[in-house]
Design a protein around this motif. Structure first.
Motif, PDB file in Angstrom:
ATOM      1  N   ILE A   1       0.847  -1.191   0.000  1.00 34.33           N
ATOM      2  CA  ILE A   1       0.000   0.000   0.000  1.00 34.33           C
ATOM      3  C   ILE A   1       0.883   1.242   0.000  1.00 34.33           C
ATOM      4  CG2 ILE A   1      -1.829   1.243   1.191  1.00 34.33           C
ATOM      5  CD1 ILE A   1      -2.710  -1.489   0.166  1.00 34.33           C
ATOM      6  N   LYS A   2       0.618   2.146  -0.919  1.00 38.67           N
ATOM      7  CA  LYS A   2       1.402   3.380  -1.028  1.00 38.67           C
ATOM      8  C   LYS A   2       0.544   4.635  -1.119  1.00 38.67           C
ATOM      9  CE  LYS A   2       5.539   1.520  -1.060  1.00 38.67           C
ATOM     10  NZ  LYS A   2       6.493   1.794   0.047  1.00 38.67           N
ATOM     11  N   SER A   3      -0.783   4.454  -1.212  1.00 44.50           N
ATOM     12  CA  SER A   3      -1.682   5.599  -1.387  1.00 44.50           C
ATOM     13  C   SER A   3      -3.101   5.153  -1.051  1.00 44.50           C
ATOM     14  CB  SER A   3      -1.628   6.117  -2.825  1.00 44.50           C
ATOM     15  OG  SER A   3      -2.111   5.122  -3.723  1.00 44.50           O
ATOM     16  N   PRO A   4      -4.028   6.108  -0.913  1.00 38.12           N
ATOM     17  CA  PRO A   4      -5.421   5.732  -0.687  1.00 38.12           C
ATOM     18  C   PRO A   4      -5.972   4.901  -1.845  1.00 38.12           C
ATOM     19  CG  PRO A   4      -5.072   8.053  -0.183  1.00 38.12           C
ATOM     20  CD  PRO A   4      -3.824   7.564  -0.861  1.00 38.12           C
TER      21      PRO A   4
ATOM     22  N   THR B   1     -10.831  10.653   0.971  1.00 40.65           N
ATOM     23  CA  THR B   1     -11.776   9.545   1.121  1.00 40.65           C
ATOM     24  C   THR B   1     -11.139   8.220   0.725  1.00 40.65           C
ATOM     25  OG1 THR B   1     -14.050   8.845   0.699  1.00 40.65           O
ATOM     26  CG2 THR B   1     -12.804   9.647  -1.184  1.00 40.65           C
ATOM     27  N   HIS B   2     -11.890   7.143   0.985  1.00 42.11           N
ATOM     28  CA  HIS B   2     -11.460   5.767   0.707  1.00 42.11           C
ATOM     29  C   HIS B   2     -10.165   5.449   1.447  1.00 42.11           C
ATOM     30  CE1 HIS B   2     -14.693   5.085  -2.009  1.00 42.11           C
ATOM     31  NE2 HIS B   2     -14.331   6.056  -2.825  1.00 42.11           N
ATOM     32  N   ILE B   3     -10.240   5.570   2.761  1.00 34.48           N
ATOM     33  CA  ILE B   3      -9.078   5.383   3.622  1.00 34.48           C
ATOM     34  C   ILE B   3      -9.410   4.310   4.658  1.00 34.48           C
ATOM     35  CG2 ILE B   3      -9.522   7.030   5.514  1.00 34.48           C
ATOM     36  CD1 ILE B   3      -6.422   7.173   3.336  1.00 34.48           C
ATOM     37  N   SER B   4      -8.442   3.484   5.008  1.00 37.06           N
ATOM     38  CA  SER B   4      -8.649   2.449   6.020  1.00 37.06           C
ATOM     39  C   SER B   4      -8.441   3.015   7.421  1.00 37.06           C
ATOM     40  CB  SER B   4      -7.680   1.290   5.802  1.00 37.06           C
ATOM     41  OG  SER B   4      -6.353   1.697   6.088  1.00 37.06           O
ATOM     42  N   PHE B   5      -8.879   2.271   8.424  1.00 35.55           N
ATOM     43  CA  PHE B   5      -8.593   2.667   9.801  1.00 35.55           C
ATOM     44  C   PHE B   5      -7.092   2.707  10.033  1.00 35.55           C
ATOM     45  CE2 PHE B   5      -7.339   1.315  14.055  1.00 35.55           C
ATOM     46  CZ  PHE B   5      -7.933   2.290  14.838  1.00 35.55           C
ATOM     47  N   TYR B   6      -6.373   1.742   9.472  1.00 42.30           N
ATOM     48  CA  TYR B   6      -4.921   1.706   9.644  1.00 42.30           C
ATOM     49  C   TYR B   6      -4.283   3.000   9.145  1.00 42.30           C
ATOM     50  CZ  TYR B   6      -5.530  -3.406  10.115  1.00 42.30           C
ATOM     51  OH  TYR B   6      -5.900  -4.660  10.501  1.00 42.30           O
ATOM     52  N   GLU B   7      -4.705   3.452   7.962  1.00 39.17           N
ATOM     53  CA  GLU B   7      -4.158   4.679   7.395  1.00 39.17           C
ATOM     54  C   GLU B   7      -4.584   5.895   8.208  1.00 39.17           C
ATOM     55  OE1 GLU B   7      -4.085   3.899   2.643  1.00 39.17           O
ATOM     56  OE2 GLU B   7      -5.932   3.370   3.706  1.00 39.17           O
TER      57      GLU B   7
ATOM     58  N   LYS C   1      -9.101  -2.900   7.836  1.00 42.14           N
ATOM     59  CA  LYS C   1      -8.410  -2.883   6.540  1.00 42.14           C
ATOM     60  C   LYS C   1      -9.277  -2.365   5.399  1.00 42.14           C
ATOM     61  CE  LYS C   1      -9.634  -7.634   5.256  1.00 42.14           C
ATOM     62  NZ  LYS C   1      -9.107  -8.992   4.977  1.00 42.14           N
ATOM     63  N   TYR C   2     -10.578  -2.300   5.600  1.00 42.32           N
ATOM     64  CA  TYR C   2     -11.451  -1.969   4.475  1.00 42.32           C
ATOM     65  C   TYR C   2     -11.489  -0.469   4.210  1.00 42.32           C
ATOM     66  CZ  TYR C   2     -13.152  -6.754   4.279  1.00 42.32           C
ATOM     67  OH  TYR C   2     -13.233  -8.109   4.129  1.00 42.32           O
ATOM     68  N   ARG C   3     -11.533  -0.112   2.926  1.00 38.25           N
ATOM     69  CA  ARG C   3     -11.530   1.302   2.559  1.00 38.25           C
ATOM     70  C   ARG C   3     -12.338   1.587   1.303  1.00 38.25           C
ATOM     71  NH1 ARG C   3      -5.374   2.469   0.554  1.00 38.25           N
ATOM     72  NH2 ARG C   3      -5.096   0.710  -0.859  1.00 38.25           N
ATOM     73  N   TRP C   4     -13.159   0.626   0.879  1.00 33.94           N
ATOM     74  CA  TRP C   4     -13.950   0.873  -0.328  1.00 33.94           C
ATOM     75  C   TRP C   4     -15.213   1.682  -0.031  1.00 33.94           C
ATOM     76  CZ3 TRP C   4     -15.812  -2.907   2.669  1.00 33.94           C
ATOM     77  CH2 TRP C   4     -17.098  -3.384   2.480  1.00 33.94           C
ATOM     78  N   GLN C   5     -15.548   1.845   1.258  1.00 33.12           N
ATOM     79  CA  GLN C   5     -16.617   2.768   1.621  1.00 33.12           C
ATOM     80  C   GLN C   5     -16.102   4.210   1.559  1.00 33.12           C
ATOM     81  OE1 GLN C   5     -19.922   1.760   2.067  1.00 33.12           O
ATOM     82  NE2 GLN C   5     -18.868   0.008   1.179  1.00 33.12           N
TER      83      GLN C   5
END
Length: 382
Positions: free
Chosen positions: A245-248, A276-282, A370-374
């Protein structure tokens, strides 16, 4: 609004969201966590047939005996179901049959509402409509994820970007230490996970009036945010390394310029648009880099009346857990929220894909970190 009007408007809105689709768009499922439009159309209809018509209408004739198996999602109480990861392989029934199924169930629900004015029916219809509104949002975000795999960056609908918002305020809001009431109170629909209104003690804190922008996050990236393990939770760092992973999500660097895939096609990143489209980790790593943190869901709810929200689902630093005195309802309805109270984090607010009227400040959304498609974003606290 009458229950009948709510039902009719909700059902019509789902169909309207599918109006721009071509027949080929209804079926693909490239990832296990996102479902194809045809399945959303069917499952939301299955809910009304399974939870209401089969229960309350004597001698109800089901539309198709296979649909109970094909379009059940996770309701163990209601029997076997198709494998979630294989929803995109279900080419039959056809899209035409699915729309016929919707019309069939709609007619029977409307007839039932004319004959039955019970509180039980009203509550089940309202629950079904809110369930379908959730699937309207998923339909759009799942579709975007599917489209994003297409190298020609297809346009769902002109003017339907959903991610081109700017902040309307800036600065920090201060909240005093104290004991505050948390959870739903009053009349109106709410999910069971909002129940159990209770008191929490909060220390003094500050919460940002604005959400993190693309410009803010670009600075994090340019500072090597994805390369410094000390910013990340161990699980998050493993996720970054394993998935490179290197970007949203949906960001693409083309000839030195960052672009993002939107439902209007590929667009240049606008620095002042809300990230937008960011994970909790990020979100957590960015907050650490900024010398701040994510708010807890309780801090968010206490402060929500004093800042604008609704553009992004906002990650909180709260695990999805039951409130005091939370009880799981009897039957299949009881499987709706409670059994997911593990390994997920709470998001608060709503997003630009959320159905009108579906949002409220006590709403508890939840996803794995890990999810970020929302349509997710970051609000900082300290």
């Amino acid at each position: 609004m009458s229950v009948l009007s709510l039902f009719q408007e909700t059902r019509a809105q789902t169909v309207a969201l599918c109006a721009p689709l071509e027949i080929e768009d209804y079926v693909p499922q490239p990832v296990d966590f996102a479902s194809p439009p045809k399945w959303h159309l069917s499952h939301s209809t299955w809910f009304f047939e399974e939870m209401i018509l089969k229960k309350l209408v004597k001698e109800y004739k089901i539309f198709n005996p296979h649909f109970s198996f094909l379009f059940n999602s996770y309701y163990q109480t209601l029997g076997e179901r198709a494998i979630r990861t294989e929803r995109g392989t279900i080419t039959r029934p056809t899209v035409k049959e699915v729309y016929e199924y919707r019309k069939y169930v709609d007619r029977h629900i409307e007839k039932l509402l004319q004959e039955n004015q019970s509180l039980e029916l009203e509550e089940l219809i309202i629950l079904g409509c809110n369930h379908e509104q959730q699937h309207q949002e998923l339909l759009i975000t799942d579709l975007k994820h599917t489209f994003s795999y297409n190298p020609i960056y297809p346009v769902y609908k002109e003017g339907f970007n959903l991610t081109a918002q700017k902040n309307s305020a800036e600065g920090w809001l201060s909240v005093n230490e104290g004991i505050y009431d948390i959870g739903f109170e009053g009349e109106g629909f709410h999910f069971d996970n909002e129940k159990g209104r209770h008191k929490v003690f909060l220390h003094d804190f500050k919460i940002s009036k604005s959400l993190v922008t693309n410009k803010d996050y670009l600075e994090f990236m340019e500072a090597g945010g994805y390369d410094h393990f000390k910013l990340w939770l161990d699980e998050g760092w493993s996720w970054v390394q394993e998935n490179q992973i290197k970007s949203p999500l949906y960001w693409k660097n083309i000839e030195g310029k960052w672009h993002s895939y939107t439902l209007e096609g590929l667009k240049l990143i606008e620095p002042d648009h809300i990230l937008t489209h960011i994970s909790f980790y990020e979100a957590q790593a960015f907050a650490t880099w900024k010398g701040a943190r994510l708010p807890t869901e309780f801090e968010w709810e206490v402060a929500a009346d004093q800042f604008d929200w609704g553009n992004r689902w906002e990650w909180t630093y709260s695990a999805y857990l039951p409130y005091p005195n939370f009880q799981i309802a009897e039957g299949a309805v009881g499987e709706y929220n409670g059994k997911f109270m593990v390994s997920t984090m709470v998001l608060r607010g709503s997003s630009t894909a959320t159905a009108n009227g579906h949002e409220r400040k006590t709403y508890r959304n939840f996803f794995h970190p890990k999810y970020r498609w929302q349509i997710t974003g970051i609000r900082l606290a300290k």
